[in-house]
Design a protein around this motif. Structure first.
Motif, short mmCIF file in Angstrom:
data_model
loop_
_atom_site.label_atom_id
_atom_site.label_comp_id
_atom_site.label_asym_id
_atom_site.label_seq_id
_atom_site.Cartn_x
_atom_site.Cartn_y
_atom_site.Cartn_z
N THR A 54 29.20 46.80 49.37
CA THR A 54 28.51 46.29 48.19
C THR A 54 29.23 45.08 47.61
OG1 THR A 54 27.69 48.49 47.65
CG2 THR A 54 27.67 46.88 45.88
N TYR A 55 30.55 45.10 47.65
CA TYR A 55 31.35 44.01 47.12
C TYR A 55 32.15 43.37 48.23
CZ TYR A 55 30.10 46.24 42.77
OH TYR A 55 29.39 46.79 41.74
N SER A 56 32.58 42.14 48.02
CA SER A 56 33.34 41.41 49.02
C SER A 56 34.56 40.78 48.39
CB SER A 56 32.49 40.31 49.64
OG SER A 56 31.40 40.83 50.32
N ILE A 57 35.55 40.52 49.21
CA ILE A 57 36.72 39.75 48.80
C ILE A 57 36.51 38.36 49.35
CG2 ILE A 57 39.20 39.47 49.07
CD1 ILE A 57 39.35 42.46 49.52
N VAL A 58 36.76 37.37 48.52
CA VAL A 58 36.58 35.99 48.94
C VAL A 58 37.95 35.31 48.90
CG1 VAL A 58 35.45 33.80 48.45
CG2 VAL A 58 34.25 35.96 48.01
N PHE A 59 38.37 34.79 50.04
CA PHE A 59 39.61 34.04 50.12
C PHE A 59 39.25 32.55 50.02
CE2 PHE A 59 40.33 37.98 52.30
CZ PHE A 59 41.57 38.37 51.85
N VAL A 60 39.95 31.82 49.14
CA VAL A 60 39.63 30.42 48.91
C VAL A 60 40.90 29.58 49.06
CG1 VAL A 60 38.72 28.75 47.24
CG2 VAL A 60 37.84 31.10 47.26
N ASN A 61 40.86 28.61 49.94
CA ASN A 61 41.96 27.65 50.04
C ASN A 61 41.80 26.62 48.94
OD1 ASN A 61 43.06 28.82 52.27
ND2 ASN A 61 42.16 27.40 53.72
N PRO A 63 43.71 23.05 47.19
CA PRO A 63 44.69 22.01 47.50
C PRO A 63 45.95 22.08 46.64
CG PRO A 63 42.85 21.06 46.34
CD PRO A 63 42.49 22.48 46.63
N ASN A 64 45.83 22.69 45.46
CA ASN A 64 47.02 22.82 44.60
C ASN A 64 46.83 23.96 43.61
OD1 ASN A 64 45.60 21.78 42.22
ND2 ASN A 64 45.75 19.77 43.21
N GLU A 65 47.89 24.27 42.89
CA GLU A 65 47.87 25.40 41.96
C GLU A 65 46.90 25.18 40.80
OE1 GLU A 65 50.96 27.90 39.13
OE2 GLU A 65 51.78 26.63 40.73
N GLN A 66 46.77 23.96 40.32
CA GLN A 66 45.87 23.69 39.19
C GLN A 66 44.42 23.98 39.56
OE1 GLN A 66 46.71 23.04 35.96
NE2 GLN A 66 44.53 23.46 35.67
N ILE A 67 44.00 23.57 40.74
CA ILE A 67 42.63 23.86 41.20
C ILE A 67 42.44 25.37 41.29
CG2 ILE A 67 41.00 23.61 43.10
CD1 ILE A 67 41.44 21.03 41.56
N ALA A 68 43.42 26.06 41.82
CA ALA A 68 43.32 27.52 41.92
C ALA A 68 43.20 28.15 40.53
CB ALA A 68 44.53 28.08 42.66
N ARG A 69 43.99 27.65 39.58
CA ARG A 69 43.90 28.18 38.20
C ARG A 69 42.53 27.92 37.59
NH1 ARG A 69 48.60 29.59 35.51
NH2 ARG A 69 50.52 29.15 36.65
N ASP A 70 41.99 26.71 37.80
CA ASP A 70 40.67 26.37 37.26
C ASP A 70 39.60 27.30 37.82
OD1 ASP A 70 41.84 24.35 35.82
OD2 ASP A 70 41.21 22.75 37.20
N ILE A 71 39.66 27.57 39.12
CA ILE A 71 38.66 28.44 39.75
C ILE A 71 38.85 29.88 39.31
CG2 ILE A 71 37.92 29.39 41.98
CD1 ILE A 71 38.59 26.64 43.20
N ALA A 72 40.10 30.30 39.09
CA ALA A 72 40.40 31.69 38.82
C ALA A 72 40.12 32.15 37.39
CB ALA A 72 41.87 31.97 39.15
N ARG A 73 39.76 31.25 36.50
CA ARG A 73 39.44 31.68 35.14
C ARG A 73 38.25 32.62 35.19
NH1 ARG A 73 40.13 25.81 33.04
NH2 ARG A 73 42.30 25.88 32.44
N TYR A 74 38.29 33.68 34.41
CA TYR A 74 37.21 34.66 34.43
C TYR A 74 36.99 35.21 33.02
CZ TYR A 74 41.11 37.95 34.50
OH TYR A 74 42.26 38.64 34.21
N PHE A 75 35.81 35.77 32.81
CA PHE A 75 35.50 36.35 31.50
C PHE A 75 35.99 37.79 31.44
CE2 PHE A 75 32.42 32.91 31.50
CZ PHE A 75 32.52 32.46 30.19
N TRP A 76 36.62 38.14 30.31
CA TRP A 76 37.06 39.51 30.08
C TRP A 76 36.94 39.76 28.59
CZ3 TRP A 76 37.69 43.79 32.57
CH2 TRP A 76 38.40 44.83 31.99
N ASN A 77 36.17 40.76 28.24
CA ASN A 77 35.93 41.10 26.83
C ASN A 77 35.39 39.91 26.04
OD1 ASN A 77 36.73 43.76 27.17
ND2 ASN A 77 38.87 43.31 26.71
#
Length: 138
Positions: A54-61, A63-77
């Motif tokens: 039902t759910y999947s894990i997505v691995f994303v390359n 280019p740098n830590e800032q891009i990863a941080r921007d993508i990784a922001r998520y909603f919580w509460n």
């Protein structure tokens, strides 16, 4: 004397029978994924269990830590969350994942800890042997 199939000529009757069988098999083959999914969801709703896939894990390359941080922001509460997390990999037998998950829920500080497992389908034979030896039953 009445013989089987006397009402229709054999070649035409045979072609029609083959066509009907082909259509039935094709319809069955094409509808199998739909019926399988529906039956698994019904089983999940009745038993309260998780339907595999039902759910999947997505691995994303990235280019740098800032891009990863921007993508990784998520909603919580209701707010955008950005947190530093450390990934812990635990190797165990699939039959023990449920017990391990229960233990982690008891000791983890998050309200809903991110706990899931992926089956090890392929890998180095020597590593799997070493893993098995380290997890021998008591």
């Amino acid at each position: 004397m009445d013989r089987l199939g006397a009402g229709c000529p054999l070649p035409g009757c045979l072609r029609l029978s083959v066509l009907i069988c082909f259509l039935i098999l094709t319809a069955s083959f094409l509808s199998y994924p739909i019926f399988r999914t529906l039956s698994l969801r019904l089983h999940s709703a009745v038993t309260g269990s998780y339907v595999s896939g039902t759910y999947s894990i997505v691995f994303v390359n990235c280019p740098n830590e800032q891009i990863a941080r921007d993508i990784a922001r998520y909603f919580w509460n209701g707010e955008i969350e950005e947190a530093t997390e450390i990934l812990l990999l635990i190797k165990t037998k699939t039959s023990k994942v449920h017990v391990l998950s229960s233990y982690i829920r008891l000791v983890h500080p998050f309200e809903i800890p991110e706990v899931f497992s992926l089956p090890m389908d392929q890998g180095d034979v020597h590593y799997f042997k070493w893993l098995e030896e380290g997890m021998e039953e008591d």
